[in-house]
Design a protein around this motif. Structure first.
Motif, PDB file in Angstrom:
ATOM      1  N   ILE A 128      -3.749  -8.159  -5.907  1.00 11.71           N
ATOM      2  CA  ILE A 128      -4.532  -8.125  -7.141  1.00 11.71           C
ATOM      3  C   ILE A 128      -5.860  -7.410  -6.904  1.00 11.71           C
ATOM      4  CG2 ILE A 128      -3.502 -10.192  -8.144  1.00 11.71           C
ATOM      5  CD1 ILE A 128      -5.740 -11.851  -7.059  1.00 11.71           C
ATOM      6  N   PRO A 129      -6.446  -6.857  -7.962  1.00  7.45           N
ATOM      7  CA  PRO A 129      -7.701  -6.110  -7.797  1.00  7.45           C
ATOM      8  C   PRO A 129      -8.923  -7.009  -7.780  1.00  7.45           C
ATOM      9  CG  PRO A 129      -6.957  -5.945 -10.062  1.00  7.45           C
ATOM     10  CD  PRO A 129      -5.904  -6.728  -9.328  1.00  7.45           C
TER      11      PRO A 129
ATOM     12  N   ASP B  17      -3.949   7.927  -2.699  1.00  6.51           N
ATOM     13  CA  ASP B  17      -4.819   6.781  -2.470  1.00  6.51           C
ATOM     14  C   ASP B  17      -5.432   6.220  -3.752  1.00  6.51           C
ATOM     15  OD1 ASP B  17      -4.498   6.854   0.346  1.00  6.51           O
ATOM     16  OD2 ASP B  17      -5.972   8.477   0.480  1.00  6.51           O
ATOM     17  N   ALA B  18      -5.051   6.772  -4.900  1.00  8.66           N
ATOM     18  CA  ALA B  18      -5.724   6.432  -6.159  1.00  8.66           C
ATOM     19  C   ALA B  18      -5.545   4.965  -6.539  1.00  8.66           C
ATOM     20  CB  ALA B  18      -5.224   7.333  -7.278  1.00  8.66           C
ATOM     21  N   LEU B  19      -4.308   4.457  -6.493  1.00  6.02           N
ATOM     22  CA  LEU B  19      -4.093   3.060  -6.881  1.00  6.02           C
ATOM     23  C   LEU B  19      -4.830   2.098  -5.955  1.00  6.02           C
ATOM     24  CD1 LEU B  19      -0.372   2.624  -8.036  1.00  6.02           C
ATOM     25  CD2 LEU B  19      -2.438   2.442  -9.405  1.00  6.02           C
ATOM     26  N   LYS B  20      -4.869   2.429  -4.688  1.00  8.81           N
ATOM     27  CA  LYS B  20      -5.609   1.580  -3.751  1.00  8.81           C
ATOM     28  C   LYS B  20      -7.088   1.559  -4.126  1.00  8.81           C
ATOM     29  CE  LYS B  20      -6.435   0.787   1.185  1.00  8.81           C
ATOM     30  NZ  LYS B  20      -6.118   1.246   2.556  1.00  8.81           N
ATOM     31  N   ARG B  21      -7.660   2.722  -4.460  1.00  8.96           N
ATOM     32  CA  ARG B  21      -9.068   2.787  -4.855  1.00  8.96           C
ATOM     33  C   ARG B  21      -9.316   2.020  -6.151  1.00  8.96           C
ATOM     34  NH1 ARG B  21      -8.581   8.309  -3.632  1.00  8.96           N
ATOM     35  NH2 ARG B  21      -8.633   8.788  -5.872  1.00  8.96           N
TER      36      ARG B  21
ATOM     37  N   GLU C 158       0.820  -1.209   0.000  1.00  9.89           N
ATOM     38  CA  GLU C 158       0.000   0.000   0.000  1.00  9.89           C
ATOM     39  C   GLU C 158       0.855   1.262   0.000  1.00  9.89           C
ATOM     40  OE1 GLU C 158      -2.686  -0.582   3.263  1.00  9.89           O
ATOM     41  OE2 GLU C 158      -4.152  -1.653   2.029  1.00  9.89           O
ATOM     42  N   GLU C 159       1.988   1.227   0.686  1.00  7.71           N
ATOM     43  CA  GLU C 159       2.893   2.380   0.676  1.00  7.71           C
ATOM     44  C   GLU C 159       3.530   2.553  -0.705  1.00  7.71           C
ATOM     45  OE1 GLU C 159       3.437   4.732   2.674  1.00  7.71           O
ATOM     46  OE2 GLU C 159       2.634   4.069   4.598  1.00  7.71           O
ATOM     47  N   ILE C 160       3.855   1.436  -1.356  1.00  3.63           N
ATOM     48  CA  ILE C 160       4.394   1.526  -2.723  1.00  3.63           C
ATOM     49  C   ILE C 160       3.326   2.083  -3.656  1.00  3.63           C
ATOM     50  CG2 ILE C 160       5.299   0.202  -4.674  1.00  3.63           C
ATOM     51  CD1 ILE C 160       6.470  -1.764  -2.576  1.00  3.63           C
ATOM     52  N   PHE C 161       2.081   1.610  -3.510  1.00  9.62           N
ATOM     53  CA  PHE C 161       0.980   2.142  -4.325  1.00  9.62           C
ATOM     54  C   PHE C 161       0.837   3.647  -4.139  1.00  9.62           C
ATOM     55  CE2 PHE C 161      -1.456  -2.148  -4.088  1.00  9.62           C
ATOM     56  CZ  PHE C 161      -0.665  -2.649  -5.110  1.00  9.62           C
ATOM     57  N   ALA C 162       0.959   4.117  -2.895  1.00  6.73           N
ATOM     58  CA  ALA C 162       0.806   5.545  -2.620  1.00  6.73           C
ATOM     59  C   ALA C 162       1.855   6.360  -3.380  1.00  6.73           C
ATOM     60  CB  ALA C 162       0.910   5.808  -1.117  1.00  6.73           C
ATOM     61  N   ASN C 163       3.084   5.865  -3.400  1.00  9.27           N
ATOM     62  CA  ASN C 163       4.155   6.583  -4.093  1.00  9.27           C
ATOM     63  C   ASN C 163       4.020   6.499  -5.612  1.00  9.27           C
ATOM     64  OD1 ASN C 163       6.557   7.696  -2.277  1.00  9.27           O
ATOM     65  ND2 ASN C 163       5.632   5.953  -1.222  1.00  9.27           N
ATOM     66  N   ILE C 164       3.616   5.333  -6.119  1.00 11.57           N
ATOM     67  CA  ILE C 164       3.419   5.208  -7.567  1.00 11.57           C
ATOM     68  C   ILE C 164       2.223   6.055  -8.007  1.00 11.57           C
ATOM     69  CG2 ILE C 164       2.847   3.608  -9.441  1.00 11.57           C
ATOM     70  CD1 ILE C 164       4.497   1.495  -8.052  1.00 11.57           C
ATOM     71  N   SER C 165       1.197   6.141  -7.156  1.00  8.71           N
ATOM     72  CA  SER C 165       0.049   7.006  -7.471  1.00  8.71           C
ATOM     73  C   SER C 165       0.504   8.438  -7.702  1.00  8.71           C
ATOM     74  CB  SER C 165      -0.971   6.975  -6.324  1.00  8.71           C
ATOM     75  OG  SER C 165      -1.583   5.709  -6.196  1.00  8.71           O
ATOM     76  N   LEU C 166       1.358   8.940  -6.822  1.00  9.55           N
ATOM     77  CA  LEU C 166       1.863  10.305  -6.969  1.00  9.55           C
ATOM     78  C   LEU C 166       2.693  10.442  -8.243  1.00  9.55           C
ATOM     79  CD1 LEU C 166       2.883  11.012  -3.256  1.00  9.55           C
ATOM     80  CD2 LEU C 166       0.849  11.856  -4.458  1.00  9.55           C
TER      81      LEU C 166
ATOM     82  N   ILE D  65     -12.724  -4.896  -3.296  1.00 14.36           N
ATOM     83  CA  ILE D  65     -11.921  -5.915  -2.608  1.00 14.36           C
ATOM     84  C   ILE D  65     -10.504  -5.911  -3.159  1.00 14.36           C
ATOM     85  CG2 ILE D  65     -11.661  -8.370  -2.082  1.00 14.36           C
ATOM     86  CD1 ILE D  65     -14.643  -8.721  -2.568  1.00 14.36           C
ATOM     87  N   MET D  66      -9.531  -5.575  -2.318  1.00 16.43           N
ATOM     88  CA  MET D  66      -8.141  -5.770  -2.689  1.00 16.43           C
ATOM     89  C   MET D  66      -7.769  -7.194  -2.270  1.00 16.43           C
ATOM     90  SD  MET D  66      -4.665  -3.751  -1.542  1.00 16.43           S
ATOM     91  CE  MET D  66      -5.068  -2.217  -2.370  1.00 16.43           C
ATOM     92  N   LYS D  67      -7.413  -8.009  -3.243  1.00 19.72           N
ATOM     93  CA  LYS D  67      -7.139  -9.415  -2.952  1.00 19.72           C
ATOM     94  C   LYS D  67      -5.638  -9.647  -2.820  1.00 19.72           C
ATOM     95  CE  LYS D  67      -9.427 -11.362  -6.415  1.00 19.72           C
ATOM     96  NZ  LYS D  67     -10.032 -10.296  -7.236  1.00 19.72           N
ATOM     97  N   GLN D  68      -5.328 -10.706  -2.103  1.00 17.78           N
ATOM     98  CA  GLN D  68      -3.932 -11.057  -1.885  1.00 17.78           C
ATOM     99  C   GLN D  68      -3.808 -12.580  -1.914  1.00 17.78           C
ATOM    100  OE1 GLN D  68      -2.297 -10.693   2.140  1.00 17.78           O
ATOM    101  NE2 GLN D  68      -0.663  -9.395   1.333  1.00 17.78           N
TER     102      GLN D  68
END
Length: 370
Positions: free
Chosen positions: A314-315, A205-209, A190-198, A214-217
């Motif tokens: 995975i999404p 928070d865009a990539l997480k959204r 999630e922290e990597i997603f936050a940085n890639i989103s920027l 359901i964010m799957k793992q």
């Protein structure tokens, strides 16, 4: 029929399935019986063998990201992440904050599973219509070449997608070790997603959204036995990951992962307690190809078995994989990828053997084959 739920996990057939794979014998058990074992089914074609001549002529190593700097907003480290995603698709993460004891417990749990006798491991074998459990994936033909490994695949998130019939009850602390580790790696993702989103011009928070409701793992525990002729086989065939991102816990002492870079293959030398991250096909689609998933493979060796743990984020099934608005420019960066539901892409990939980057062609604009 209502689903039966135990400890927050589905019991039975109510959990969705995304593919299936033909059953194959355990390589570990065949090597246990005969350390010289090698059948024709595992011998790769000449062009596919992991020989020294196709290693990268450079001495390059994949980028290293200091996670502590990254999460504290260091702009230089974020630029390093951008370069790593654009030019390599892989990077090693140090100072990631996952406690060393959690890493050790996860590795011990994997080792304990593969130390079980075959009769016990077979209790957790994949069903004929599933990809969770003990066995092999992407085996779609009785005639295709097989990888020199055994695997165990488990869904870990959301809790209701866990099929507890595949979780080994014979190993004390197994579930706890997996849950602790995957909880920590999800925070990391999630922290990597936050940085890639920027970096992609969106809010943090865009990539997480984009993952949907359901964010799957999922987690894949790999066991690569020793091989008397490692030059003839592959631990895992070249492929890119169908995930958004993959986080890999390697064996500290054995180099087995190799990634495609330019004209050759680059070995990823383990850094003790580091975690390897790689961009998956999902981010390739969302980023309009700016960040590409990278072909990678695993090789074997004569002297020591190797284990690794891959965690896939995975999404949701109904999420669309087309480019986000910020990654499209009609003049400089037109739409290169089409919109396709993730579940359709996932099922397409599981219907075929691993074949480098071939699956991502389905995501390309103008390609209508499914």
């Amino acid at each position: 029929m209502d689903p039966k739920v135990e400890n927050g996990a589905m019991q039975g057939d109510e959990v969705p399935t995304w593919g299936k794979s033909l059953p194959v014998p355990s390589v570990q058990e065949m090597v246990r019986k005969d350390h010289q074992f090698l059948s024709e089914r595992y011998i790769q074609e000449h062009k596919d063998r992991a020989v020294a001549t196709n290693l990268s002529p450079t001495t390059s190593e994949i980028p290293i990201i200091n996670f502590s700097l990254l999460i504290n907003g260091d702009e230089d480290e974020r630029r390093k992440l951008d370069t790593a995603c654009k030019e390599w698709g892989f990077f090693q993460i140090t100072n990631h904050g996952v406690p060393e004891k959690v890493l050790k417990k996860m590795k011990a749990a994997v080792a304990a599973f593969y130390e079980l006798p075959l009769e016990e491991k077979s209790k957790y074998a994949m069903a004929a219509d599933d990809i969770q459990g003990y066995g092999q994936v992407y085996v779609v033909s009785e005639h295709q070449k097989l990888d020199w490994c055994d695997i165990m695949v488990l869904m870990t998130l959301p809790p209701e997608y866990k099929k507890m019939k595949y979780w080994p009850v014979a190993i004390s602390g197994f579930e706890e070790a997996v849950q602790e580790y995957t909880t920590e790696t999800l925070k990391l993702a999630e922290e990597i997603f936050a940085n890639i989103s920027l970096l992609m011009g969106m809010d943090k928070d865009a990539l997480k959204r984009l993952h949907g409701k359901i964010m799957k793992q999922a987690i894949r525990m790999n066991y690569y036995p020793t091989c008397s002729r490692p030059d003839l086989v592959l631990g895992v065939s070249p492929h890119s990951d169908t995930s958004t991102i993959t986080l890999l816990l390697q064996d500290d002492d054995i180099t087995g992962l190799q990634i495609r870079h330019r004209e050759g293959w680059v070995p990823v030398k383990p850094i003790p307690n580091a975690i390897v991250a790689n961009i998956g096909d999902v981010i390739e689609g969302w980023s309009n190809g700016v960040y590409k998933s990278i072909e990678h493979r695993a090789v074997t060796n004569v002297t020591a078995a190797r284990m690794s743990v891959a965690t896939f984020v995975i999404p949701d099934d109904d999420v669309e994989l087309g480019p986000v608005e910020t990654m499209v420019d009609d003049y400089n960066r037109p739409v290169m990828y089409k919109s396709i539901k993730y579940v359709d892409y996932l099922r397409y990939t599981f219907s075929k053997k691993m074949d480098g980057k071939a699956n991502t062609e389905l995501l390309k604009a103008g390609n209508e084959s499914v």
